[in-house]
Every structure is written in structure tokens, then in C-alpha cells.
Design a protein around this motif. Structure first.
Motif, PDB file in Angstrom:
ATOM      1  N   LYS A 136      -6.553 -76.359  17.571  1.00  0.00           N
ATOM      2  CA  LYS A 136      -5.544 -77.149  16.858  1.00  0.00           C
ATOM      3  C   LYS A 136      -4.153 -76.658  17.235  1.00  0.00           C
ATOM      4  CE  LYS A 136      -8.824 -77.440  13.306  1.00  0.00           C
ATOM      5  NZ  LYS A 136      -9.580 -78.025  14.423  1.00  0.00           N
ATOM      6  N   ARG A 137      -3.144 -77.398  16.733  1.00  0.00           N
ATOM      7  CA  ARG A 137      -1.762 -76.945  16.936  1.00  0.00           C
ATOM      8  C   ARG A 137      -1.532 -75.627  16.207  1.00  0.00           C
ATOM      9  NH1 ARG A 137       2.319 -79.748  18.573  1.00  0.00           N
ATOM     10  NH2 ARG A 137       1.663 -81.814  17.911  1.00  0.00           N
ATOM     11  N   HIS A 138      -0.818 -74.688  16.866  1.00  0.00           N
ATOM     12  CA  HIS A 138      -0.543 -73.377  16.272  1.00  0.00           C
ATOM     13  C   HIS A 138       0.327 -73.509  15.018  1.00  0.00           C
ATOM     14  CE1 HIS A 138      -1.482 -72.282  20.424  1.00  0.00           C
ATOM     15  NE2 HIS A 138      -1.582 -71.026  20.081  1.00  0.00           N
ATOM     16  N   PRO A 139      -0.104 -72.931  13.900  1.00  0.00           N
ATOM     17  CA  PRO A 139       0.804 -72.812  12.754  1.00  0.00           C
ATOM     18  C   PRO A 139       1.977 -71.885  13.136  1.00  0.00           C
ATOM     19  CG  PRO A 139      -1.474 -72.428  12.087  1.00  0.00           C
ATOM     20  CD  PRO A 139      -1.448 -72.434  13.591  1.00  0.00           C
ATOM     21  N   ALA A 140       3.123 -72.099  12.528  1.00  0.00           N
ATOM     22  CA  ALA A 140       4.306 -71.330  12.917  1.00  0.00           C
ATOM     23  C   ALA A 140       5.210 -71.051  11.731  1.00  0.00           C
ATOM     24  CB  ALA A 140       5.087 -72.100  13.986  1.00  0.00           C
ATOM     25  N   ARG A 141       5.900 -69.934  11.840  1.00  0.00           N
ATOM     26  CA  ARG A 141       7.016 -69.640  10.930  1.00  0.00           C
ATOM     27  C   ARG A 141       8.234 -69.335  11.786  1.00  0.00           C
ATOM     28  NH1 ARG A 141       6.980 -64.135   7.986  1.00  0.00           N
ATOM     29  NH2 ARG A 141       7.945 -63.566   9.964  1.00  0.00           N
ATOM     30  N   VAL A 142       9.354 -69.972  11.486  1.00  0.00           N
ATOM     31  CA  VAL A 142      10.570 -69.790  12.284  1.00  0.00           C
ATOM     32  C   VAL A 142      11.720 -69.451  11.343  1.00  0.00           C
ATOM     33  CG1 VAL A 142      12.143 -70.819  13.960  1.00  0.00           C
ATOM     34  CG2 VAL A 142       9.723 -71.486  13.969  1.00  0.00           C
ATOM     35  N   ARG A 143      12.436 -68.381  11.679  1.00  0.00           N
ATOM     36  CA  ARG A 143      13.623 -67.991  10.886  1.00  0.00           C
ATOM     37  C   ARG A 143      14.878 -68.184  11.718  1.00  0.00           C
ATOM     38  NH1 ARG A 143      10.834 -62.479   8.705  1.00  0.00           N
ATOM     39  NH2 ARG A 143      10.004 -63.314   6.753  1.00  0.00           N
ATOM     40  N   HIS A 144      15.900 -68.727  11.088  1.00  0.00           N
ATOM     41  CA  HIS A 144      17.194 -68.924  11.758  1.00  0.00           C
ATOM     42  C   HIS A 144      18.287 -68.167  11.014  1.00  0.00           C
ATOM     43  CE1 HIS A 144      16.895 -72.295  14.793  1.00  0.00           C
ATOM     44  NE2 HIS A 144      15.699 -72.369  14.249  1.00  0.00           N
ATOM     45  N   ARG A 145      19.165 -67.532  11.776  1.00  0.00           N
ATOM     46  CA  ARG A 145      20.410 -66.983  11.230  1.00  0.00           C
ATOM     47  C   ARG A 145      21.495 -67.490  12.169  1.00  0.00           C
ATOM     48  NH1 ARG A 145      22.379 -61.464   9.952  1.00  0.00           N
ATOM     49  NH2 ARG A 145      21.375 -60.763  11.876  1.00  0.00           N
ATOM     50  N   THR A 146      22.380 -68.322  11.644  1.00  0.00           N
ATOM     51  CA  THR A 146      23.295 -69.055  12.494  1.00  0.00           C
ATOM     52  C   THR A 146      24.736 -68.781  12.079  1.00  0.00           C
ATOM     53  OG1 THR A 146      21.633 -70.789  12.578  1.00  0.00           O
ATOM     54  CG2 THR A 146      23.821 -71.345  13.422  1.00  0.00           C
ATOM     55  N   GLY A 147      25.553 -68.376  13.039  1.00  0.00           N
ATOM     56  CA  GLY A 147      26.975 -68.186  12.789  1.00  0.00           C
ATOM     57  C   GLY A 147      27.752 -69.403  13.263  1.00  0.00           C
ATOM     58  N   LEU A 148      28.718 -69.838  12.419  1.00  0.00           N
ATOM     59  CA  LEU A 148      29.488 -71.048  12.753  1.00  0.00           C
ATOM     60  C   LEU A 148      30.951 -70.884  12.370  1.00  0.00           C
ATOM     61  CD1 LEU A 148      26.764 -72.342  10.819  1.00  0.00           C
ATOM     62  CD2 LEU A 148      27.327 -74.048  12.546  1.00  0.00           C
ATOM     63  N   THR A 149      31.783 -71.704  12.994  1.00  0.00           N
ATOM     64  CA  THR A 149      33.135 -71.865  12.491  1.00  0.00           C
ATOM     65  C   THR A 149      33.077 -72.761  11.261  1.00  0.00           C
ATOM     66  OG1 THR A 149      33.532 -73.858  13.808  1.00  0.00           O
ATOM     67  CG2 THR A 149      34.063 -71.745  14.846  1.00  0.00           C
TER      68      THR A 149
END
Lengths: 174, 747
Positions: free
Chosen positions: B278-291
Motif C-alpha cells: 500500500k501507499r506508505h503512511p507518513a508524518r511530515v513536520r514543517h518549520r517555515t520562516g517568512l517575511t
């Protein structure tokens, strides 16, 4: 009856009378595929969940995996092999071809037969009627849209209208 | 960007269409077969995903002398299904690492007797501590792969993320999860093995005949001259028939070799859903810097995939996932760190999109979380950051393809009526009725062909033969599974030589007759292999002594003349893949040109959410993409609409329920895929910016449409309800439990 003994029934298959002997526990799906060599009817789950094995029994769509062969004595069965008249395709087959409504093709015979029954009952179905009628048949390739369009095109032609596929469906918007 | 004229074959109908519409197409279980045995698999039972096999007990009510029985000792070669790492056995030898691991194979002429016999075998497993949650670190007694249960670790770095994050005026964090997805190709896995003289012939449903051939060669210790693999018409694949058919082919082959008779194995739906990838289960974390005005300054992304109990294709799924994780945006500082980890779950594998849907879901949902944090229009946030020609991706690939990503976005906004509908929805929702409406957007991309140096490594070969009657035959190992290979190759060859489509024959994908043009995966068939078709046509023309401009009648006449002059000889144009100039990839540093070309897209979903039941209906969908060149409008629209509907399923309803690392809702009654009643109007528009190294300018298309729907739909739900969903599938039950949503809206 001994387990290895065979039952024999007579019924009408795609407009022709047939007699067939088979192990009595077999489903209509198995009788068609294994004893009559009509492999156009496919199996997708054999539990009545996916609709792939749909055939018409006395004109109504049934899941052939849930119908015993023995229950078909004296009845009318229509499979995908019975849709075309000789080399002349059924309008549904022509419309499915023109609009690309068959992709992998595995669910296609069932969709054709379900749509055939719908158009016999209701020559002018709207989009919601079509969606409702086909909602027991699973398709994993097309997203269903082209199937609706093909049923609508075939319905129009069966009503005697000179309908053609939308130009955008064939060539896109340019 | 304006679309050019259609190619000559633009409205060519599917080549095998009539066979499929009349019931004449023969899938593997439809092939006539005499004097054969049915084969079935005895698998390790729940509840022990991990342990030692201490006993195999054969029930006394079965006359076992009537059965062919195969176990791991019957393998002539190494007990390994040949793939990236040689870690997965063909049949379990003493230990099991997941529930439903194949242990024994049985064959018998009567299928019902065989079913009873499979149930009469008891496999006894002495349990050991399994690892079942990929998000938790493994304890020392749970380590089963390497030092830390990490199947693969990859990292992409650009610029200085730590410094950029420290200095960024705004930092937005988010964590996102996606579930497994079952392929539900309507035709289950099936294979026939038979000895024809000295040659072991495999016929079956598959995407990659040469993968199967290599697996047989290795585990059966049998040379290629005594092996032949033939693909049968394949009732859907979606990646599920990429690596798994090697297992089934080996199983059928072992039974056939031991029985000395043909053996047919067809999985029923329950086995197919429980025991295949099956499709791989996933966990994704983002830390994003912006103006403060929404320009990306830094993207720090961490990806975790559940790899399951064997490596399978997890390293390359991870690779594609990471490369797509930062989205189609420009950012000077990017760090993407990813791991695929071992668990005692039934192994995960290829599924349309191959890691990219998971990371793009996170990226695109996160973009809307950012937009909400900044109080910014989500479309404007994307317009500000979409990559422009001359800018580089996370791997340092400079995009310079002439495609206008902002125009793709604008077209999607126009066609969907974005601005007017957003205003109308705000007014509608202000009335606080039980039903709320929302519109959501995703902009994304998908790389065509194998990642990095993959295409160079494959060295794909393809032939176009000139036949005595003036027709030509395309010989490739790329297969038809509904996506249109036969039709598209016909058009490409016909257009190249100025022939009518019916003057083009596509050879059956039979390893005894066709060269290895690589697997039918990775959105590579039209773009990469289609280009080989063009070049092989050119080579054929050269061998005929014709000029580059020769087409039509002159080609037909030359073919007949050549064969008159060379009776009983064959005339074959043949080419090998050549890397387009200027494409360079460094696998050691993970820098460079990850793909020859990216297709670009913007999708808009409209939803209605019933706050009383938490039921979500997708009510409208717009899919706009630049795929270089549309070779067949009908097929291309079918790919997009079908992919969108698979995406609707993954986003809202398709939920694998796990117990002991195995799927327990392995039926279509309780694993729900979209029906015709769940599908909104799906309006598809293409833009065309030709890719010079793709057939007729085409880029890859097959996988792109599964990347965008889930984030667009969740963004629409967030807009409609004010909720902040982060996990798919977002079933009504899950939506109900989102804290800030359930109670507040139940008033």
C-alpha cells in the motif's frame, strides 16, 4: 445429490437458448466463466461489493457472484458478449469508445450492462439518474466522468438524436 | 503557453478499446488453460507480526498426497525477491516479520479443495516484540534492521536554514499525517506459470516484465534463455503491480516447477487487500520562516515514512517524497531530512505519486496554515513564492523550462471562479446554517521519469521494426494498464513517420521479443520511453537510407523495397536512452537536476460540510496543469479525472484499519473508495510548454493528478468551517474530533 454430481439447467443467454451442466454450488458468475467460457464477465471481489460481475437477469442488473446458477432456470441472462448485434456495436459501446470511457477495461462490461438496463427503463436520464444507477459499480481508473458522458451520448443516439461527442472532449479547449 | 494545434492523432481512439468493450479482452484469469493446478498461499497468521515459526501443522482431514506443497527449501537459488536490498524472502524460512507473510504454497486441480486445505494448515509462531508505530523510536529489543530500524535516511540542504529561521520575522510550524492507501485495481493480482519445453513461461498482470524476469533469474538460479515473462492485459495497477508481481510470479513458478504442470494463482480480494503493498503512511513536520508579507525565507522539513517489514522500494519512495517536499516554490534556505523506518507491518510499496503525494499534502496544507497565520489570501501567498525561471529548487536544480507557473495558477482561479465564489461562500457561511461552503487551492509539481541518475542507470532500449507490408512494429517492455500506452505509442510512431495509426503495431510485452525499455512507472512512459519511440523511428528511417524529412508514402515504399531486396531478413531501428545534455545529478550530495522535467499544476476544490454529521461533499473541482504537450486529449483527461477521484478517496474516506500491522478492513464493504455518487464535476484544462526531450514535447502526467486533491480539499474544509485539519483521511469521525471544531459548531 453427491458433491461431484452436476446440475443441469436451460435458460436464455444473450437471446439464444442454452443448456448447461455444472456443479450445483456454482454461482452464475462461475457458470458463465467456467462452464460456458464467457469470460467477458469479470470478477472483482466475489462478495457483492464491487459490481464488476454485473449481468442482466430478466433485464435487471444483478451481481452474478451472488446469484446461484441454479436460480437461472428458464430465465433470461444478458452478458457483455450479447450487447453487439453481430459486428454492429451497441450505441453504448460506440459512445464508450468515442469518449474513452473504458481505461483498464476491467469494470467496463458491468458498466455497459448497468447502463443498458438504465436506458431501457429511462431513455432520458439526467446526470443524477446516471450517477445513482451506476453507484453500485466501482471504477478505479476513470473518475467516472467519461462514463457519464458516454451514457448521455448513447442515450441521445438511442432517442434518435444526431449527437456527437463534445469537441472539447476530443481536442481540448484551444 | 497558448496551446498548439493537436497532433495528427489527437482523437485516436484507444487501440484495445473494442476488445475491452465487447468482452473479448483476455486478462490473465480469462486465458484458456488446460490441465492446470490452482495455486494458493499459506500465510503467517495474526496476532504475531514478529517471531519464529515453531511448527507447521497439516490438518488430518486432508489427503495431503493429492497436493503439491512448496516451502523455502524448494528454492533453487537464494531465498530473496530481487529488488533494491535483498532482504525479503520468497517464502518465510523460520522467522516472520509481518502478519500474512507467505510460508507455504499449495497446488491442487480443484479450487474448493485447495481453499479448504489452506485453512487446514496451522502455522505456529513464537512471538517476539514487534514495532508497530513508525512515529515512536524503537526500543533495543525491537531493532530488526541495521542499528536503529532506519531503512533509509536522506537529506537535502540548500543555504543556511538555522540562520535564516533565527532571523525570520515570522516562523510557522505544522505537523501533518497521511494514511496508507490501498490500490484497489479492479483486477486482483494474478499469474500463470508453465514449463514450455525447457522454458519457464510466466503470464500475468504486471507493470514491469523485466523486474519479474530478474526476480525469477535470481531466486530460481535460472538463466534468461530458459525464462520468458509475458504481460497480460492489466486491469489497473497504480503502482500496486510494480514490485509485487515478482512475488506472485515466483510463487507460481515454484509450484509449477515442482508439479511439472501449469499453475494458476489468482488472489481473491481479501488476500489482495491484506497481503499486498500500500501507499506508505507518513508524518511530515514543517518549520517555515517568512517575511511579514509572505515571502519564504527558510523551509525546515522533516519527513518520516512507515516502511513496513522489508525495504521494498521505500528508499526511492522517500527520495521522491523529499525532492517534492518543499513544493513548487523558491526559497534560498531549505533543509529536508527524511527517514523511512522499519515496522512489523505488511510492507508498503509503490503507489501512484510515490512519496510525493504525502509530502505535497503537508506542504500545501501548510501553505494555507501560513496564509491564515499571516492573514493573507492563500492564492496570493502562492503567487508570491511560485518558482520563476532562473530560480532553483531545494536540490539546486535551476528551473528554466519556459513554463509560467503563475499563469497555471491564474487559469485555475479563473476557471473555478475563485474570487467570486470566495465572496459568495463568506456571505453564505455568515448565515450560520448547518451546511458550510469553502474553496481550497493547491499548487504543486511532479517530476517525470526516474529520480536523479535513475534513467541513466536503466539504460532503456527500444526497437521499431519495419515490416514487409509497410507497417512498423514498436517493441517495448512498457505495458498497457488502462493509462493508454498502446494508443500513445501508436500516435507517437505514426506522427513521426507520417503513417496511419493502423500501420503501427505494438508488440506484446514479452521478454522473449521486446528489449528492456524499463518499468511502466514514474510517469516515464510517454515522456521518456515515448522519446525512444521517436528516436527508434528515426533510426529505422536512417537504415532505409531515407532523409530525415521522409514521411508517409516514401517510408511505406522504402519498407517494401527493402524487404524485396532482403528477403527473410529483419529490419530493426534500435536506440538506447541518452541523457539529455545539461542534466546532472550527484547522488552523494543529493544536489543537481532531480528530474529532466517537472509538470506544474494548480487544483481548486469546492466543498460543502454538514456540521451536524461532519459529512463532506466535494461539489466542484478544477484541475489545471502544464504537461508540456497533450498527445491524446481523451486519455490525458482520463488520467487527470481518475487521479483526482483517487485523491478524493485518499483525502476523505479511504482508511486502512490496522491490527498487528495488518489491514483488517480488507474488503470493499468497509474500505470505501469513491463511487459515481461521490464525484463532483471535474473540469480539466491543459497548458502546453513543450519539453524538448520528451516525445512531441510531452512531460510526465500519470502521477501528477494524485498530488493535489487532498490538500486542496482539506484547505477547502478549513475555509468552510474554520477548523484546522492536519490528518488524512479526514473521515467524518476524525473531523468531529478536531477540538476547535466539534463543540463550537454543534450549537
Amino acid at each position: 445429490m453427491r458433491p461431484d454430481s452436476k446440475a443441469k439447467i436451460a435458460f436464455e443467454l444473450n437471446g439464444e437458448p442454452v443448456e448447461v451442466a455444472f456443479a450445483p454450488h456454482k454461482t452464475l458468475l462461475e457458470v458463465l466463466r467456467e462452464d460456458l467460457a464467457l469470460t467477458g464477465t469479470k470478477h472483482g471481489c466475489e462478495l457483492g461489493e464491487c459490481g464488476t460481475c454485473t449481468v442482466l437477469l430478466d433485464g435487471a442488473p444483478v451481481l452474478s457472484c451472488l446469484v446461484l446458477g441454479l436460480a437461472c432456470e428458464g430465465r433470461r441472462v444478458k452478458t457483455v458478449e450479447g450487447l453487439a448485434q453481430g459486428s454492429r456495436l451497441h450505441p453504448l459501446q460506440e459512445a464508450f469508445a468515442a469518449l474513452g470511457a473504458a481505461q483498464c477495461g476491467y469494470c467496463t462490461p458491468a458498466f455497459l450492462l448497468t447502463a443498458d438496463a438504465l436506458l431501457t427503463d429511462n431513455p432520458s436520464p439526467n446526470r443524477d439518474d446516471i450517477k445513482q444507477a451506476l453507484s453500485g459499480n466501482l471504477c478505479r481508473c476513470t473518475g467516472y466522468i467519461k462514463i457519464y458522458e458516454a451514457v448521455e451520448l448513447a442515450a441521445a443516439r438511442l432517442r434518435g438524436e444526431r449527437a456527437e461527442p463534445a469537441r472539447e472532449s476530443l481536442y481540448g479547449s484551444r | 503557453m497558448k496551446r498548439g494545434p493537436p497532433s495528427t492523432g489527437a482523437a485516436v481512439q484507444r487501440r484495445e478499446g473494442l476488445a475491452k468493450l465487447t468482452g473479448r479482452e483476455r486478462y490473465v484469469d480469462d486465458l484458456p488453460l488446460e490441465d492446470f493446478l490452482w495455486g494458493m498461499t499459506v500465510r503467517s497468521p495474526p496476532p504475531s507480526p514478529r517471531g519464529s515459526i515453531t511448527a507447521i501443522r497439516f490438518g488430518r482431514d486432508v489427503d495431503w498426497s493429492q497436493f503439491v506443497v512448496v516451502d523455502h527449501r524448494d528454492l533453487p537459488g537464494p531465498n530473496v525477491v530481487y529488488l533494491i536490498e535483498q532482504d525479503q524472502p520468497v517464502l518465510a524460512a523460520g522467522v516472520v516479520r509481518h502478519v500474512h507473510e507467505p510460508v507455504l504454497l499449495l497446488a491442487h486441480p480443484d479450487r474448493d479443495a485447495l481453499r479448504r486445505a489452506v485453512h487446514a494448515v496451522e502455522v505456529v509462531v513464537e512471538p517476539e516484540a514487534p514495532v508497530l508505530d513508525f512515529r515512536l523510536p524503537s526500543r533495543s529489543d525491537e531493532i530488526q534492521y541495521g542499528p536503529d530500524n532506519v531503512l533509509k535516511h536522506l537529506r537535502i540542504e540548500k543555504g543556511d536554514v538555522a540562520r535564516a529561521l533565527a532571523q525570520a520575522p515570522v516562523v510557522v510550524e505544522g505537523e501533518y499525517e497521511t494514511g496508507a492507501q490501498e490500490h484497489v485495481y479492479l483486477e486482483t493480482q494474478g499469474m500463470i506459470a508453465a514449463l514450455e519445453g525447457e522454458v519457464l513461461v510466466i503470464r500475468g498482470s504486471m507493470q514491469c516484465p523485466y523486474y519479474v524476469l530478474n526476480a525469477l533469474k535470481h531466486a530460481l538460479a535460472r538463466d534468461e534463455t530458459r525464462l520468458r515473462v509475458i504481460q497480460t492485459p492489466t486491469g489497473g495497477g497504480f503502482g500496486g503491480k510494480e514490485e509485487f508481481p515478482s512475488h506472485l510470479a515466483l510463487h507460481a513458478a515454484l509450484l509449477a516447477l515442482k508439479a511439472g504442470r501449469a499453475v494458476k494463482m489468482i488472489y481473491d480480494r481479501g488476500e489482495d487487500m491484506a497481503a499486498t503493498t500500500k501507499r506508505h503512511p507518513a508524518r511530515v513536520r514543517h518549520r517555515t520562516g517568512l517575511t511579514r508579507d509572505g515571502r519564504l525565507l527558510a523551509q525546515d522539513i522533516e519527513v518520516l515514512l512507515d516502511g513496513g517489514a522489508y525495504v521494498t522500494l521505500s528508499p526511492v519512495v522517500l527520495s521522491r517524497g523529499l525532492i517534492h517536499a518543499a513544493g513548487p516554490y523558491f526559497c534560498e534556505n531549505v533543509r529536508i531530512d527524511g527517514r523511512a523506518v522499519f515496522t512489523n507491518a505488511v510492507p508498503f510499496g509503490a503507489f501512484r505519486g510515490f512519496g510525493a503525494p504525502q509530502t505535497l499534502f503537508a506542504c500545501e496544507r501548510h501553505m494555507d496554515v501560513i496564509a491564515r497565520t499571516l492573514g493573507m489570501d492563500p492564492a496570493l501567498l502562492r503567487r508570491v513564492n511560485l518558482i520563476r525561471d532562473g530560480q532553483s529548487t531545494a536540490t539546486g536544480q535551476v528551473i528554466n523550462d519556459g513554463s509560467d507557473r503563475v499563469a497555471v495558477l491564474e487559469r485555475a482561479l479563473d476557471v473555478s471562479g475563485w474570487r467570486e465564489k470566495r465572496r459568495a461562500h463568506a456571505a453564505f457561511n455568515a448565515a450560520r446554517a448547518p451546511v458550510r461552503r469553502g474553496l481550497g487551492l493547491a499548487t504543486f509539481y511532479h517530476g517525470g521519469g526516474f529520480t536523479g541518475g535513475g534513467e541513466v542507470y536503466l539504460k532503456s532500449r527500444l526497437q521499431v521494426a519495419g515490416l514487409p507490408d509497410g507497417r512498423i512494429e514498436v517493441r517495448s517492455a512498457n505495458i498497457e494498464m488502462g493509462q493508454g500506452t498502446l494508443t500513445v505509442f501508436t500516435q507517437i510512431a505514426a506522427d513521426r513517420l507520417g503513417l496511419a495509426p493502423d500501420a503501427v503495431v505494438i508488440a506484446e510485452a514479452d521478454t522473449a521479443r521486446v528489449p528492456n525499455s524499463g518499468p511502466t512507472v514514474a510517469s516515464r512512459t510517454t515522456m521518456v520511453v515515448g522519446r525512444l519511440v521517436e528516436r527508434a523511428c528515426d533510426d529505422l528511417r536512417r537504415r532505409l537510407g531515407l532523409s530525415e524529412s521522409a514521411r508517409g508514402d516514401s517510408v511505406r515504399a522504402a519498407l517494401r523495397d527493402w524487404h524485396r531486396a532482403h528477403p527473410d531478413q529483419s529490419l530493426v531501428g534500435e536506440v538506447v536512452y541518452e541523457k539529455p545534455p545539461g542534466i546532472n545529478w550527484d547522488d552523494a550530495t543529493y544536489r543537481g537536476d532531480a528530474y529532466g522535467a517537472f509538470a506544474w499544476a494548480a487544483y481548486v476544490a469546492e466543498v460543502e460540510v454538514d456540521l451536524r454529521t461532519c459529512a463532506v461533499r466535494v461539489t466542484d473541482f478544477v484541475a489545471v496543469q502544464d504537461i508540456g504537450k497533450v498527445i491524446n486529449e481523451i486519455l490525458a483527461r482520463g488520467q487527470v479525472q481518475g487521479g483526482v477521484v483517487q485523491g478524493i478517496g485518499w483525502a476523505l474516506m479511504e482508511e486502512c484499519k490496522w491490527q498487528d500491522g495488518a489491514m483488517v478492513n480488507n474488503q470493499l464493504t468497509n474500505y470505501i473508495i469513491p463511487t459515481s455518487d461521490d464525484v463532483p464535476p471535474i473540469r480539466v484544462a491543459f497548458l502546453e510548454t513543450p519539453y524538448p526531450h520528451g516525445a512531441q514535447g510531452a512531460k510526465g502526467l500519470g502521477e501528477l493528478p494524485i498530488d493535489g486533491p487532498a490538500p486542496a480539499i482539506l484547505n477547502a474544509i478549513a475555509e468552510a468551517t474554520g477548523a484546522d485539519p492536519r490528518t488524512i483521511p479526514l473521515t467524518p469521525e476524525r473531523l468531529m474530533t478536531i477540538a476547535e471544531f466539534g463543540m463550537r459548531n454543534a450549537e
